[in-house]
Design an enzyme around this catalytic site. Structure first.
Site, PDB file in Angstrom:
ATOM      1  N   CYS A 262      21.252 -58.954  -5.324  1.00  0.00           N
ATOM      2  CA  CYS A 262      21.746 -59.715  -4.182  1.00  0.00           C
ATOM      3  C   CYS A 262      21.800 -58.866  -2.909  1.00  0.00           C
ATOM      4  O   CYS A 262      20.776 -58.542  -2.345  1.00  0.00           O
ATOM      5  CB  CYS A 262      23.091 -60.341  -4.516  1.00  0.00           C
ATOM      6  N   HIS A 356      21.742 -63.338  -9.569  1.00  0.00           N
ATOM      7  CA  HIS A 356      22.772 -62.751 -10.433  1.00  0.00           C
ATOM      8  C   HIS A 356      22.358 -62.758 -11.896  1.00  0.00           C
ATOM      9  O   HIS A 356      22.552 -63.761 -12.596  1.00  0.00           O
ATOM     10  CB  HIS A 356      24.083 -63.522 -10.275  1.00  0.00           C
ATOM     11  N   GLU A 358      23.872 -61.226 -14.218  1.00  0.00           N
ATOM     12  CA  GLU A 358      25.074 -61.209 -15.063  1.00  0.00           C
ATOM     13  C   GLU A 358      25.607 -62.626 -15.279  1.00  0.00           C
ATOM     14  O   GLU A 358      26.136 -62.936 -16.334  1.00  0.00           O
ATOM     15  CB  GLU A 358      26.149 -60.305 -14.455  1.00  0.00           C
TER      16      GLU A 358
END
Length: 391
Positions: A262, A356, A358
């Site tokens: 990001c 993202h 995660e």
């Protein structure tokens, strides 16, 4: 219409955009006034992770899903120690919470943390307006319901372009997340607004994560003796984050493997010599299709960004550290979604993505990127050992 907000009180609230468009609704969460950048998120679930993501600092989030709050709020799914959004806009706030882990309502969580919300307005019309006109400043108030007066306050509030917000969200001192099981690698993670799940995903792969404040220098990074360096997500304009860019260039000078997500992707782009620019309304949600150009696979990904890297989609760009090229692209609008850097011998020296991996609330298509980071550090360690042995 009956409402459970504030013990069944109907408290009117007003939302005004910087171009003068206004919406009236009902207050939930904290009462008062708030200002920020109006953005919309297309996620059908995961609002708790969204609201606690530091990347949303100084943003008022509009939920495009019409029904929000049905799973309440729990103590396990926060992505940081607090709610970071400046305000929350929903169409229909659930009057009942139903989840076995929930211990309070969304309304209560926002009230406890002083976050102003507004419900019972036409979020579809508001989202269409932001798509057509672009993300813009906004104000929400339960105190001043006069459109002209609130508009004047909105126009006096700071813009997101040019904002350097990293200092607001970074840790103040180093923190360590130990590896799960056998420790394989050590990573220095620069906190630009990191989500809690990111060190967790690394630790699951045998990585000891040293989370460092954003204002550290290269000497402090070296003290960790890292096998790799990670730059996190975060809020604000990457064009204003000169210190982070300078640190990353020193990391590359030190020949340390790099992974960024990001904001870390945007900083990587700047460090490699590319520019950045503000998107009209950004990508926010958990349903963005991205193509990995290194594998030709398409993954559905979680996004939250209003800025992007300006780099050529085809071919490589020579830098002092090797050849940089775009590695991932958004299939909706061709926005750059990832970069990679390779040395002259083809060794991967660094890579980053604009989304993202995660993704605690899902999807999990991009989790392989943490394995790619592990493989890069392993290859780098092997290569260095070979060179030292030859010497």
């Amino acid at each position: 219409m009956p409402s459970s907000y504030h013990s069944c009180e109907q408290i009117p609230a007003l939302l005004v955009l910087e171009d003068g468009r206004s919406f009236r609704g009902v207050s939930f969460g904290a009462r008062g006034e708030t200002f920020g950048e109006a953005v919309f998120s297309t996620g059908m679930s995961g609002y708790q992770e969204t609201l606690t993501d530091p990347s949303y600092h100084r943003q008022v989030v509009v939920a495009t899903a019409p029904h929000i709050g049905n799973t309440g709020w729990n103590d396990e799914d926060d992505e940081s120690g607090r709610i970071w959004v400046a305000g929350y806009v929903v169409r229909d706030l659930s009057r009942v919470r139903s989840n076995w882990r929930s211990n309070r309502s969304l309304d209560q969580a926002l009230r406890e943390q002083g976050v102003v919300g507004i419900a019972e307005l036409d979020t579809r019309a508001l989202t269409r307006h932001l798509r057509e006109r672009g993300a813009m400043r906004v104000g929400i108030s339960t105190e001043d319901l006069d459109v002209d007066r609130l508009l004047a306050k909105v126009l006096a509030s700071p813009q997101m372009a040019g904002a350097n917000l990293v200092a607001d969200v970074t840790v103040h001192q180093a923190e360590v997340t130990p590896a799960v099981g056998e420790k394989r690698f050590t990573v220095a993670a620069i906190d630009l607004g990191i989500k809690d799940m990111t060190p967790t995903r690394m630790s699951e792969r045998g990585i000891e994560v040293h989370l460092l404040p954003a204002d550290v220098g290269i000497d402090q990074v070296r003290e960790v003796a890292p096998d790799g360096v990670f730059f996190s997500n975060g809020p604000g304009d990457p064009a204003a984050a000169d210190d982070a860019v300078a640190l990353l260039q020193q990391v590359l000078d030190a020949d340390l493997p790099y992974f960024g997500i990001c904001f870390g992707n945007q900083i990587f782009g700047r460090a490699l010599g590319f520019g950045t620019y503000k998107l009209k309304y950004g990508h926010r949600g958990i349903n963005q299709p991205v193509k990995d150009l290194t594998t030709n696979k398409v993954e559905v990904t979680a996004h939250n960004h209003g800025f992007a890297v300006d780099a050529p989609l085809q071919g490589g760009t020579d830098t002092k550290w090797g050849e940089a090229r775009v590695s991932h692209v958004n299939l909706n609008d061709d926005v750059v979604e990832g970069l990679e850097l390779r040395a002259a011998d083809g060794e991967l020296r660094g890579f980053s993505v604009q989304y993202h991996p995660e993704a605690a609330a899902g999807p999990h298509d991009a989790a392989y990127l943490f394995d790619r980071f592990v493989a890069m550090m392993d290859a780098h360690r092997t290569a260095r050992s070979t060179q030292e042995g030859d010497a």
